[in-house]
Design a protein around this motif. Structure first.
Motif, PDB file in Angstrom:
ATOM      1  N   PHE A  52      -6.073   0.067  -7.332  1.00 19.64           N
ATOM      2  CA  PHE A  52      -5.136  -0.252  -6.076  1.00 19.64           C
ATOM      3  C   PHE A  52      -4.606  -1.525  -6.489  1.00 19.64           C
ATOM      4  O   PHE A  52      -3.188  -1.597  -6.079  1.00 19.64           O
ATOM      5  CB  PHE A  52      -5.611  -0.374  -5.035  1.00 19.64           C
ATOM      6  N   ASP A  53      -5.197  -2.598  -6.946  1.00 14.70           N
ATOM      7  CA  ASP A  53      -4.573  -3.901  -7.250  1.00 14.70           C
ATOM      8  C   ASP A  53      -4.118  -4.216  -8.677  1.00 14.70           C
ATOM      9  O   ASP A  53      -3.764  -5.573  -8.864  1.00 14.70           O
ATOM     10  CB  ASP A  53      -5.828  -4.965  -6.947  1.00 14.70           C
ATOM     11  N   HIS A  60       2.477   1.760  -3.476  1.00  9.82           N
ATOM     12  CA  HIS A  60       1.587   2.038  -4.333  1.00  9.82           C
ATOM     13  C   HIS A  60       1.293   3.503  -4.432  1.00  9.82           C
ATOM     14  O   HIS A  60       1.311   4.267  -5.260  1.00  9.82           O
ATOM     15  CB  HIS A  60       0.325   1.379  -4.082  1.00  9.82           C
ATOM     16  N   GLN A  61       0.975   3.881  -3.062  1.00 11.11           N
ATOM     17  CA  GLN A  61       0.785   5.368  -2.931  1.00 11.11           C
ATOM     18  C   GLN A  61       1.989   6.295  -3.338  1.00 11.11           C
ATOM     19  O   GLN A  61       2.018   7.233  -3.971  1.00 11.11           O
ATOM     20  CB  GLN A  61       0.469   5.676  -1.447  1.00 11.11           C
ATOM     21  N   ALA A  72       0.962  -1.142  -0.144  1.00  8.62           N
ATOM     22  CA  ALA A  72       0.194   0.063  -0.125  1.00  8.62           C
ATOM     23  C   ALA A  72       0.966   1.228  -0.248  1.00  8.62           C
ATOM     24  O   ALA A  72       0.479   2.217  -0.552  1.00  8.62           O
ATOM     25  CB  ALA A  72      -0.933   0.027   1.186  1.00  8.62           C
TER      26      ALA A  72
END
Length: 444
Positions: free
Chosen positions: A241-242, A206-207, A203
């Motif tokens: 996100f995925d 990704h951000q 996470a």
């Protein structure tokens, strides 16, 4: 024909090739589009060897840096690019940076004054068929010539956003954290290095991709499409996100030896050269700024101390699949009267481009004399770069590359990391000296 050889393109590679041939006593027609009423989107002047981006030739340290070693080897062989670079040097610490206008003017004046060089301001739209030619038109090759090259090579010469994945030195990867495994243990079972992420780590990563500072497009890049097969990782991240977990960071079929389970996400590295010293991060093409890449990619478990042979990039580019198309002297296998030099061969950087121009010029001069010049040893910077271009790289994944020690044959035995770079350069100097003695390849 009033010349011995034609060179198309008056950038660093073409200028260097012309100088080497002229110094060897051969007459050269140097065709340069700029000055004929034509201009590329990146150039601003009609000067030969114009520097279109940075004014730096990077490190000039010949004892512990591969680029500095390449500088030294080119000086030893009478490079006009290095001569004018040294003449127009500006303060830059241990790097060689130049006054870009003075440098280009110096190269232009030297070539204009040489009695064996005729500079013709013209656009060439097809590969000449009436004698030997060196094509050194760079990544912004004009459309007509690009089409002709595509026809000659049997493959399409494309202009697209060439998204380049970062490459990591193997000895900087923490193999206590990372592990060898192919998905589902297919192939050899150890074809990839894997770096596992849990959900929180993924996470945050990704951000970081979403928030990271990107290099802006130039005006002339705005309408160039992405190559769908090389989509930048941050573009994929923006799609959801995925998205990455179903793409290049898919964990399926990979068992983390620390847990015995599939991780939430995984970063894979694939071997990039035959000696296994360089590994590329699979699917990590990016337009993130270089400093941002280093910061973010070092958050990946196992890459905390990663040293990068090349960082990711994204730019409009045209280059050929040199490892399968060119022989060891840069001749097009399908048409041996044609040689390629510079960035269109898939090298990256001012000095690398000029170095391949130097070699193309010397190979061509030997051929005009009815002889064959053996390529420089792969232990040298010139030979390592040439070897990568003409067969050392994987043809299917071939991408532009700067010179770096990962292209050299590894140093045998166990050595201290602090000593290894000097061992590379010491070995290279000895190898170049032997090659010069054996071939008579001193500066003209």
């Amino acid at each position: 024909m009033t010349h011995d050889i034609q060179i198309i393109g008056g950038g660093l590679a073409g200028s260097e090739a012309a100088w080497q041939l002229a110094q060897a006593g051969y007459t050269v027609k140097l065709s340069e589009m700029r000055g004929s009423g034509e201009m590329t989107p990146a150039h601003h002047t009609h000067g030969l060897a114009e520097l279109v981006c940075s004014n730096s030739f990077r490190s000039d340290d010949a004892t512990s840096n591969a680029v500095g070693l390449l500088h030294a080897e080119m000086r030893a062989l009478g490079s006009i690019i290095m001569r004018e670079g040294d003449t127009h040097k500006v303060p830059a610490g241990s790097a060689l940076a130049v006054d870009r206008d003075g440098f280009s003017a110096g190269v232009t004046a030297a070539l204009e004054a040489h009695p064996n060089i005729t500079i013709v301001r013209e656009r060439v739209d097809a590969i000449p068929t009436d004698g030997p030619v060196i094509i050194s038109t760079g990544p912004l090759t004009a459309a007509g010539l690009a089409e002709s090259i595509g026809t000659a090579t049997g493959s399409e010469a494309l202009a697209f956003f060439d998204a380049i994945a970062p490459i990591v030195h193997f000895d900087s990867i923490d193999m206590d954290t990372a592990w060898f495994q192919s998905r589902w243990n297919k192939g050899e079972g150890k074809d990839y290095i894997n770096c596992a992420m849990d959900r929180d780590q993924y996470a945050a990563f990704h951000q970081g991709l979403i928030d990271g500072e990107k290099t802006p497009f130039r005006d002339w890049e705005m309408d160039t499409p992405y190559f769908e097969g090389c989509m930048p990782i941050e573009v994929m991240a923006e799609r959801g996100f995925d998205t990455l977990r179903f793409g290049p960071m898919k964990p399926v079929g990979l068992d983390d030896p620390r847990t015995g389970r599939w991780p939430h996400a995984v970063v894979q590295l694939r071997q990039d050269n035959a000696s296994g010293t360089l590994w590329n991060i699979v699917g990590f093409q990016t337009k993130l700024k270089h400093a941002e890449q280093v910061r973010l990619f070092r958050t990946i478990p196992g890459l905390e101390n990663a040293e990068f042979a090349r960082l990711g990039g994204l730019h409009r580019n045209t280059f050929i699949r040199s490892p399968i198309l060119l022989d060891e002297t840069l001749r097009l296998k399908a048409r041996p009267t044609v040689r390629f030099a510079g960035q269109i061969t898939g090298c990256e950087g001012y000095i690398e481009s000029a170095a391949i121009g130097l070699l193309a010029g010397r190979f061509a001069a030997a051929e005009l004399a009815g002889a064959t010049l053996a390529p420089p040893p792969v232990e040298t910077a010139l030979g390592a770069l040439l070897g990568h271009i003409t067969g050392g790289a994987e043809a299917d994944s071939y991408q532009p590359m700067n010179v770096n020690f990962g292209l050299f044959p590894p140093i045998e035995g166990r050595t201290k990391k602090a000593d290894r770079k000097k061992m590379y350069t010491d070995r290279a100097r000895a190898a170049l000296e032997e090659w010069v003695k054996a071939t008579g390849s001193r500066a003209a």
